[in-house]
Design a protein around this motif. Sequence first.
Motif, mmCIF file in Angstrom:
data_model
loop_
_atom_site.group_PDB
_atom_site.id
_atom_site.type_symbol
_atom_site.label_atom_id
_atom_site.label_comp_id
_atom_site.label_asym_id
_atom_site.label_seq_id
_atom_site.Cartn_x
_atom_site.Cartn_y
_atom_site.Cartn_z
ATOM 1 N N VAL A 194 0.890 -1.333 0.032
ATOM 2 C CA VAL A 194 0.290 -0.744 0.122
ATOM 3 C C VAL A 194 0.888 1.535 0.162
ATOM 4 C CG1 VAL A 194 -0.243 -0.042 2.199
ATOM 5 C CG2 VAL A 194 -1.805 1.416 1.455
ATOM 6 N N ALA A 195 0.796 1.780 -0.886
ATOM 7 C CA ALA A 195 1.594 3.207 -0.998
ATOM 8 C C ALA A 195 1.019 4.983 -0.849
ATOM 9 C CB ALA A 195 2.219 3.765 -2.656
ATOM 10 N N THR A 196 1.060 5.070 0.707
ATOM 11 C CA THR A 196 0.243 6.320 0.773
ATOM 12 C C THR A 196 0.628 7.170 0.320
ATOM 13 O OG1 THR A 196 0.388 5.180 3.238
ATOM 14 C CG2 THR A 196 -0.657 7.938 2.517
ATOM 15 N N THR A 197 -0.443 8.287 -0.468
ATOM 16 C CA THR A 197 0.283 9.574 -1.255
ATOM 17 C C THR A 197 -0.015 10.409 -0.588
ATOM 18 O OG1 THR A 197 -2.605 9.096 -2.847
ATOM 19 C CG2 THR A 197 -0.381 7.986 -3.350
ATOM 20 N N ARG A 254 1.948 13.422 8.833
ATOM 21 C CA ARG A 254 2.258 11.988 7.923
ATOM 22 C C ARG A 254 1.885 10.665 8.798
ATOM 23 N NH1 ARG A 254 5.487 7.991 5.097
ATOM 24 N NH2 ARG A 254 7.276 9.862 5.253
ATOM 25 N N GLU A 255 0.146 10.083 7.943
ATOM 26 C CA GLU A 255 -0.123 9.362 8.810
ATOM 27 C C GLU A 255 -0.508 7.936 7.416
ATOM 28 O OE1 GLU A 255 -1.236 8.857 11.533
ATOM 29 O OE2 GLU A 255 -1.263 11.046 12.082
ATOM 30 N N ASP A 256 0.547 7.348 7.589
ATOM 31 C CA ASP A 256 -0.006 6.128 6.292
ATOM 32 C C ASP A 256 0.318 4.993 6.550
ATOM 33 O OD1 ASP A 256 2.720 7.077 5.209
ATOM 34 O OD2 ASP A 256 3.865 6.480 6.707
ATOM 35 N N PHE A 257 -0.934 4.129 5.150
ATOM 36 C CA PHE A 257 -2.224 3.453 6.055
ATOM 37 C C PHE A 257 -1.277 2.300 6.076
ATOM 38 C CE2 PHE A 257 -4.489 6.392 2.841
ATOM 39 C CZ PHE A 257 -5.557 6.090 3.277
ATOM 40 N N ALA A 258 -1.523 0.735 6.375
ATOM 41 C CA ALA A 258 -0.947 -0.193 6.418
ATOM 42 C C ALA A 258 -2.358 -0.910 6.434
ATOM 43 C CB ALA A 258 -0.623 -0.742 7.571
ATOM 44 N N PHE A 259 -2.076 -2.491 6.118
ATOM 45 C CA PHE A 259 -2.735 -3.422 6.024
ATOM 46 C C PHE A 259 -3.320 -4.126 7.477
ATOM 47 C CE2 PHE A 259 -0.800 -3.619 1.863
ATOM 48 C CZ PHE A 259 -1.310 -3.703 0.767
ATOM 49 N N SER A 260 -4.815 -4.497 7.317
ATOM 50 C CA SER A 260 -5.169 -5.112 8.538
ATOM 51 C C SER A 260 -4.348 -6.610 8.575
ATOM 52 C CB SER A 260 -6.349 -5.328 8.158
ATOM 53 O OG SER A 260 -6.947 -6.133 7.076
ATOM 54 N N ARG A 261 -4.965 -7.356 9.668
ATOM 55 C CA ARG A 261 -4.264 -8.707 9.743
ATOM 56 C C ARG A 261 -4.662 -9.429 8.549
ATOM 57 N NH1 ARG A 261 -2.345 -13.153 13.283
ATOM 58 N NH2 ARG A 261 -0.791 -11.368 14.455
ATOM 59 N N GLY A 279 -5.283 -8.188 5.681
ATOM 60 C CA GLY A 279 -4.895 -8.355 4.828
ATOM 61 C C GLY A 279 -6.260 -7.822 3.537
ATOM 62 N N ASP A 280 -7.456 -7.737 3.860
ATOM 63 C CA ASP A 280 -8.625 -7.508 3.490
ATOM 64 C C ASP A 280 -8.843 -6.253 3.189
ATOM 65 O OD1 ASP A 280 -9.555 -7.489 5.658
ATOM 66 O OD2 ASP A 280 -11.241 -8.812 5.025
ATOM 67 N N LEU A 281 -8.511 -4.999 4.720
ATOM 68 C CA LEU A 281 -8.486 -3.183 4.617
ATOM 69 C C LEU A 281 -7.341 -3.024 5.178
ATOM 70 C CD1 LEU A 281 -11.347 -4.232 7.016
ATOM 71 C CD2 LEU A 281 -11.602 -3.862 5.090
ATOM 72 N N LEU A 282 -7.596 -1.710 4.687
ATOM 73 C CA LEU A 282 -6.191 -0.933 5.748
ATOM 74 C C LEU A 282 -6.737 -0.227 6.644
ATOM 75 C CD1 LEU A 282 -5.304 0.964 2.253
ATOM 76 C CD2 LEU A 282 -3.947 -1.505 2.382
ATOM 77 N N TYR A 283 -5.227 0.344 7.677
ATOM 78 C CA TYR A 283 -6.029 1.558 8.930
ATOM 79 C C TYR A 283 -4.939 2.861 8.761
ATOM 80 C CZ TYR A 283 -2.405 -0.804 10.793
ATOM 81 O OH TYR A 283 -1.168 -1.156 11.858
ATOM 82 N N SER A 284 -5.020 3.021 9.060
ATOM 83 C CA SER A 284 -4.195 4.645 9.393
ATOM 84 C C SER A 284 -4.612 4.908 11.157
ATOM 85 C CB SER A 284 -4.390 5.602 8.559
ATOM 86 O OG SER A 284 -5.820 6.088 8.546
ATOM 87 N N ARG A 285 -3.884 5.988 11.514
ATOM 88 C CA ARG A 285 -3.381 6.275 12.814
ATOM 89 C C ARG A 285 -4.734 7.071 12.775
ATOM 90 N NH1 ARG A 285 -1.004 10.104 17.061
ATOM 91 N NH2 ARG A 285 -0.276 10.746 15.396
ATOM 92 N N ILE A 286 -5.867 8.034 13.835
ATOM 93 C CA ILE A 286 -6.553 9.077 13.416
ATOM 94 C C ILE A 286 -6.009 9.796 14.941
ATOM 95 C CG2 ILE A 286 -8.025 8.652 12.199
ATOM 96 C CD1 ILE A 286 -9.936 7.728 14.382
ATOM 97 N N VAL A 287 -6.340 10.958 14.845
ATOM 98 C CA VAL A 287 -5.992 12.155 16.167
ATOM 99 C C VAL A 287 -7.466 11.910 17.255
ATOM 100 C CG1 VAL A 287 -5.154 13.925 17.637
ATOM 101 C CG2 VAL A 287 -3.454 12.482 15.642
#
Length: 406
Positions: A195-198, A255-262, A264-272
């Motif tokens: 996953v490339a975060t743009t 910077r709030e990059d996306f990453a894969f769920s365990r 691998g069918d979803l993405l997540y990122s941190r929010i404040v």
Amino acid sequence: MSVEDLVRDALREQAAQQPPAPAGFADRVLGARRRRRTRRLASVAVATAAVLAVGIGVPLLDSGGKTDVRPSGVLDSRDVVAHPDQGPPRELIAAGRSAMAAYYTVQIVPRGSGHATGERTYWLLNPGTGRYEKDDRWSFVAVAPGLRTAAVLERTLPAPRIGLLDLATRKVERWIPVSHGIGGLAFSGDGRRLVATTYADNPDGFEEVLDSRTGRSEWGPVFDGLSRTGFAVVDVATGKGTWVAVAAGREFPGREDFAFSRAGDLLYSRIVGPRDGMQQFYDFRGRKVAAPANERHLRSDVSARLSPDGRLAAWGLVAEPHHTSYSSIRDPLTGKEIIRVRGAQLVAWADDKRLIAWERDPNVERYRPRLVLVTIGSGEVVPLSGFQEPNDWYGDRDWEPVFAER
């Protein structure tokens, strides 16, 4: 052994070792920890972007989907490899399934008018020699499971393409162009997708802020919330992927990059939000969705996340008695605490009972951490690396690890 048996035995062992935290202690500890983390937000983001990759193999760069062969020799061992006299490490640091695939330092580079960028310099593990070697060509590096391949971005961010780097030869085997500028990367658990975060601007921007305690100006991350533009999920073997726009918001810093769920069918990122470690999940079309049941109670700022068998969840710091630290291990489905384990920040799982963690130097008052191996149900701490020397800002002495499954 069942989780219930593990918990029962561990509680007996820890009952005599760990004094209970007084009322309100966890909130005070987390608040102090949050203040310590302010200067380190940019480095924490890489942990958020799945520094621990869990998978079964990585497609060969020039293959049609065949699986890679695990490296032999020094990386084949499942034993603990420690160098407690080295900080930053010069030689392989590993425990069980996890190895430190790289580390980086961050240097603040002023750009004028009260603004700056945090520029990373990486040291990458050579899988043949087991040593970390400096490679200053890259602004961002994500390492695939197996420690043979890294996805890299060139120095100027946002970058127009992704490089697939052979860690043994240090050659880029292939470039993958992406239609929008990239600022962050993360592999899926099986290593077959990225996953490339743009971003519209460099996500590692800093600005001068006034420290109310000292009255001095310091560098802090830019909280504009408008730089991230979306993501592209890219197939590593073919290089194909589609960019998806994600609406910008003010709930996160640069910077709030996306990453894969365990799974691998979803993405997540941190929010404040109102508490530390909040996260938002998305489907591959960029729509906000509910968290999977086993990840609903995880924290985005604790990179260890789920145990390899998925039955335990690494959580945050809960107590710091007598210059030691304890983090919480919880039931991932209910969020209820099962037990506490040594360590101030849980970085990666070595196996279903052991974790790699940051732990403070018990001999100094100031927070001075090193990587250690901790075990659920035991107070033993096994040093893995030397200490991080404390800094008042992002200087060239701090080093941040990047872990992957070996």
